[in-house]
Write a protein that holds these residues in place. Structure first.
Motif, mmCIF file in Angstrom:
data_model
loop_
_atom_site.group_PDB
_atom_site.id
_atom_site.type_symbol
_atom_site.label_atom_id
_atom_site.label_comp_id
_atom_site.label_asym_id
_atom_site.label_seq_id
_atom_site.Cartn_x
_atom_site.Cartn_y
_atom_site.Cartn_z
ATOM 1 N N PRO A 101 -5.769 10.976 7.345
ATOM 2 C CA PRO A 101 -6.202 10.056 6.281
ATOM 3 C C PRO A 101 -5.092 9.877 5.244
ATOM 4 O O PRO A 101 -4.421 10.840 4.867
ATOM 5 C CB PRO A 101 -7.411 10.761 5.682
ATOM 6 C CG PRO A 101 -7.198 12.207 5.966
ATOM 7 C CD PRO A 101 -6.394 12.303 7.228
ATOM 8 N N LEU A 102 -4.911 8.647 4.786
ATOM 9 C CA LEU A 102 -3.903 8.333 3.774
ATOM 10 C C LEU A 102 -4.519 7.511 2.657
ATOM 11 O O LEU A 102 -5.273 6.569 2.918
ATOM 12 C CB LEU A 102 -2.731 7.557 4.386
ATOM 13 C CG LEU A 102 -1.853 8.310 5.384
ATOM 14 C CD1 LEU A 102 -0.843 7.366 6.015
ATOM 15 C CD2 LEU A 102 -1.136 9.484 4.715
ATOM 16 N N PHE A 103 -4.185 7.874 1.417
ATOM 17 C CA PHE A 103 -4.637 7.111 0.260
ATOM 18 C C PHE A 103 -3.646 5.983 0.008
ATOM 19 O O PHE A 103 -2.447 6.217 -0.154
ATOM 20 C CB PHE A 103 -4.733 8.024 -0.959
ATOM 21 C CG PHE A 103 -5.178 7.320 -2.210
ATOM 22 C CD1 PHE A 103 -6.312 6.521 -2.208
ATOM 23 C CD2 PHE A 103 -4.469 7.461 -3.392
ATOM 24 C CE1 PHE A 103 -6.729 5.870 -3.354
ATOM 25 C CE2 PHE A 103 -4.879 6.828 -4.543
ATOM 26 C CZ PHE A 103 -6.010 6.022 -4.522
ATOM 27 N N PRO A 116 0.817 -1.218 0.000
ATOM 28 C CA PRO A 116 0.000 0.000 0.000
ATOM 29 C C PRO A 116 0.848 1.264 0.000
ATOM 30 O O PRO A 116 1.945 1.303 0.562
ATOM 31 C CB PRO A 116 -0.818 -0.122 1.292
ATOM 32 C CG PRO A 116 -0.037 -1.051 2.157
ATOM 33 C CD PRO A 116 0.637 -2.010 1.225
ATOM 34 N N LEU A 117 0.307 2.313 -0.651
ATOM 35 C CA LEU A 117 0.959 3.614 -0.660
ATOM 36 C C LEU A 117 0.602 4.382 0.601
ATOM 37 O O LEU A 117 -0.237 3.962 1.398
ATOM 38 C CB LEU A 117 0.521 4.398 -1.895
ATOM 39 C CG LEU A 117 0.737 3.725 -3.263
ATOM 40 C CD1 LEU A 117 0.119 4.576 -4.364
ATOM 41 C CD2 LEU A 117 2.217 3.493 -3.517
ATOM 42 N N SER A 118 1.208 5.544 0.779
ATOM 43 C CA SER A 118 0.883 6.444 1.890
ATOM 44 C C SER A 118 0.871 7.871 1.354
ATOM 45 O O SER A 118 1.786 8.648 1.588
ATOM 46 C CB SER A 118 1.894 6.305 3.032
ATOM 47 O OG SER A 118 1.839 5.021 3.605
ATOM 48 N N GLN A 119 -0.188 8.192 0.608
ATOM 49 C CA GLN A 119 -0.276 9.485 -0.058
ATOM 50 C C GLN A 119 -1.327 10.374 0.596
ATOM 51 O O GLN A 119 -2.352 9.879 1.074
ATOM 52 C CB GLN A 119 -0.637 9.287 -1.539
ATOM 53 C CG GLN A 119 0.406 8.522 -2.339
ATOM 54 C CD GLN A 119 -0.024 8.320 -3.777
ATOM 55 O OE1 GLN A 119 -1.207 8.415 -4.099
ATOM 56 N NE2 GLN A 119 0.921 8.045 -4.649
ATOM 57 N N PRO A 120 -1.116 11.703 0.596
ATOM 58 C CA PRO A 120 -2.170 12.612 1.062
ATOM 59 C C PRO A 120 -3.394 12.482 0.174
ATOM 60 O O PRO A 120 -3.287 12.150 -1.012
ATOM 61 C CB PRO A 120 -1.528 13.997 0.932
ATOM 62 C CG PRO A 120 -0.048 13.746 0.861
ATOM 63 C CD PRO A 120 0.116 12.415 0.201
ATOM 64 N N GLY A 174 -10.068 2.933 -0.630
ATOM 65 C CA GLY A 174 -8.615 2.990 -0.694
ATOM 66 C C GLY A 174 -7.983 3.918 0.322
ATOM 67 O O GLY A 174 -6.802 4.235 0.206
ATOM 68 N N ILE A 175 -8.738 4.345 1.343
ATOM 69 C CA ILE A 175 -8.232 5.316 2.323
ATOM 70 C C ILE A 175 -8.295 4.707 3.719
ATOM 71 O O ILE A 175 -9.298 4.089 4.104
ATOM 72 C CB ILE A 175 -9.058 6.615 2.277
ATOM 73 C CG1 ILE A 175 -8.826 7.328 0.938
ATOM 74 C CG2 ILE A 175 -8.686 7.544 3.434
ATOM 75 C CD1 ILE A 175 -9.693 8.541 0.715
ATOM 76 N N SER A 176 -7.215 4.873 4.467
ATOM 77 C CA SER A 176 -7.181 4.459 5.871
ATOM 78 C C SER A 176 -7.058 5.695 6.751
ATOM 79 O O SER A 176 -6.574 6.739 6.319
ATOM 80 C CB SER A 176 -6.005 3.515 6.131
ATOM 81 O OG SER A 176 -4.767 4.197 5.958
ATOM 82 N N LEU A 177 -7.525 5.569 7.993
ATOM 83 C CA LEU A 177 -7.465 6.665 8.960
ATOM 84 C C LEU A 177 -6.515 6.302 10.092
ATOM 85 O O LEU A 177 -6.524 5.172 10.582
ATOM 86 C CB LEU A 177 -8.855 6.960 9.529
ATOM 87 C CG LEU A 177 -9.906 7.432 8.525
ATOM 88 C CD1 LEU A 177 -11.252 7.598 9.211
ATOM 89 C CD2 LEU A 177 -9.481 8.729 7.857
#
Length: 335
Positions: free
Chosen positions: A316-318, A35-39, A252-255
């Protein structure tokens, strides 16, 4: 002969594995990349529910002043309108019932200063008739059809404040020298950038001045029958244990907020998780994760889907489009 037999067995095993992979549910198939960690983008922020305004009563305060928007009574030659006054949450003239209707943030702003039966009857609109200079924001009947102003209330994360935009009817001359009607965006602003008591709220071309950004603070929830039910129902807000809430879900977003509860849940792509959050007044937000996503978090053995109920939203991260069905989140109670 033995070598040929082993070759056939290997081919059959490979074919069976491929067939099994094709029939495995999406949440059990191996994800192609970590997984990525994008704004997140502004569109993802809207889908997540950050900055959403549920149907409720609010104070509205421009960021350039220590005063609040209030209803000013009309007179013989003018309609009731909006002006600045010393903030007083107990003053009905300073309370506005806001209802957002769709993902584009279309909204109505009802003045709580006039209540007839169970319906608020006056809404913030552009002044009608002949207007010299910038249009003032008046309080006019909340009618349907052509007289309803198209208002957007959008959260501006860079300023931690809201913009309120009217799409105003403007008569213009086209390239054929013929008159035509277009709709142009104009923002709420304080006349002349003023910040003192009595300053009018006007519509002005949208800029970046602090007089065009607003703090919108919830004072109390909107009673269930105050506005026509069909308007609330159309807005996709539903009545829950603590007022109106909406089931926001972004893929696709985690908190990163703190879990106050986490538990195994069904492979329903987050539907039962969001319902649990809606029904618990302590739940600010949630994240649903699939078994494969849990594997990337370090889970071992017989993995299952997990529902994470959160006491705060966190960052939150995309995680990338490959994870749209593997992790989902929503903000149910942003404040």
């Amino acid at each position: 002969m033995i070598k040929k037999f082993l070759t056939i067995v290997a081919l059959l095993s490979a074919s069976a594995a491929m067939a099994q992979g094709k029939t495995r549910p999406a949440w059990t198939q191996q994800s192609p990349v970590p997984p990525l960690s994008q704004p997140i983008s502004v569109a993802q922020m809207n889908a997540l529910g950050i900055g959403a305004l549920r149907p409720a009563y609010y104070l509205i305060r421009p960021t350039n002043a220590q005063m609040c928007i209030s209803q000013a009574s009309g007179g013989l030659l003018e309609k009731p309108h909006l002006k600045l006054a010393t903030c007083n949450p107990a003053d009905q003239r300073q309370l506005f019932a806001i209802v957002q209707f769709d993902p584009q943030q279309y909204a109505t702003i009802h003045s709580a200063g006039k209540l007839e039966g169970t319906n608020l009857t006056e809404c913030a609109k552009s002044a009608r008739g002949v207007v010299f200079g910038p249009s003032r924001v008046d309080l006019l009947p909340c009618t349907d059809g052509a007289e309803r102003d198209h208002i957007e209330i959008s959260w501006q994360p860079a300023r931690s404040a809201y913009k309120i935009v009217h799409h105003k009817e403007v008569k213009e001359v086209n390239s054929d020298l013929r008159g035509e009607i277009n709709y142009r965006p104009f923002c709420w602003a304080m006349r002349g950038g003023g910040r003192g008591e009595g300053t009018d709220v006007i519509l002005w071309p949208c800029e970046e001045g602090s007089e065009q950004f607003f703090d919108i603070v919830e004072i109390r929830q909107l009673e269930r029958d105050t506005l026509h039910w069909d308007r609330i129902q159309y807005s996709k807000w539903w009545w829950h244990i603590d007022g109106y809430r909406q089931a926001f879900m972004a893929e696709g977003i985690s908190l990163g907020g703190i879990d106050y509860a986490s538990f195994e849940t069904s492979h329903d792509f987050g539907n039962s998780c969001v319902r649990r959050c809606l029904d618990d007044a302590a739940c600010k937000a949630y994240t649903w994760t699939s078994p494969d996503y849990e594997a990337y978090l370090g889970a071992q053995g017989n993995r299952t889907s997990i529902c994470h109920l959160k006491s705060n939203v966190g960052t939150p991260l995309f995680r990338g489009t490959n994870y749209n069905n593997l992790v989902k989140s929503g903000v149910i109670r942003p404040r």
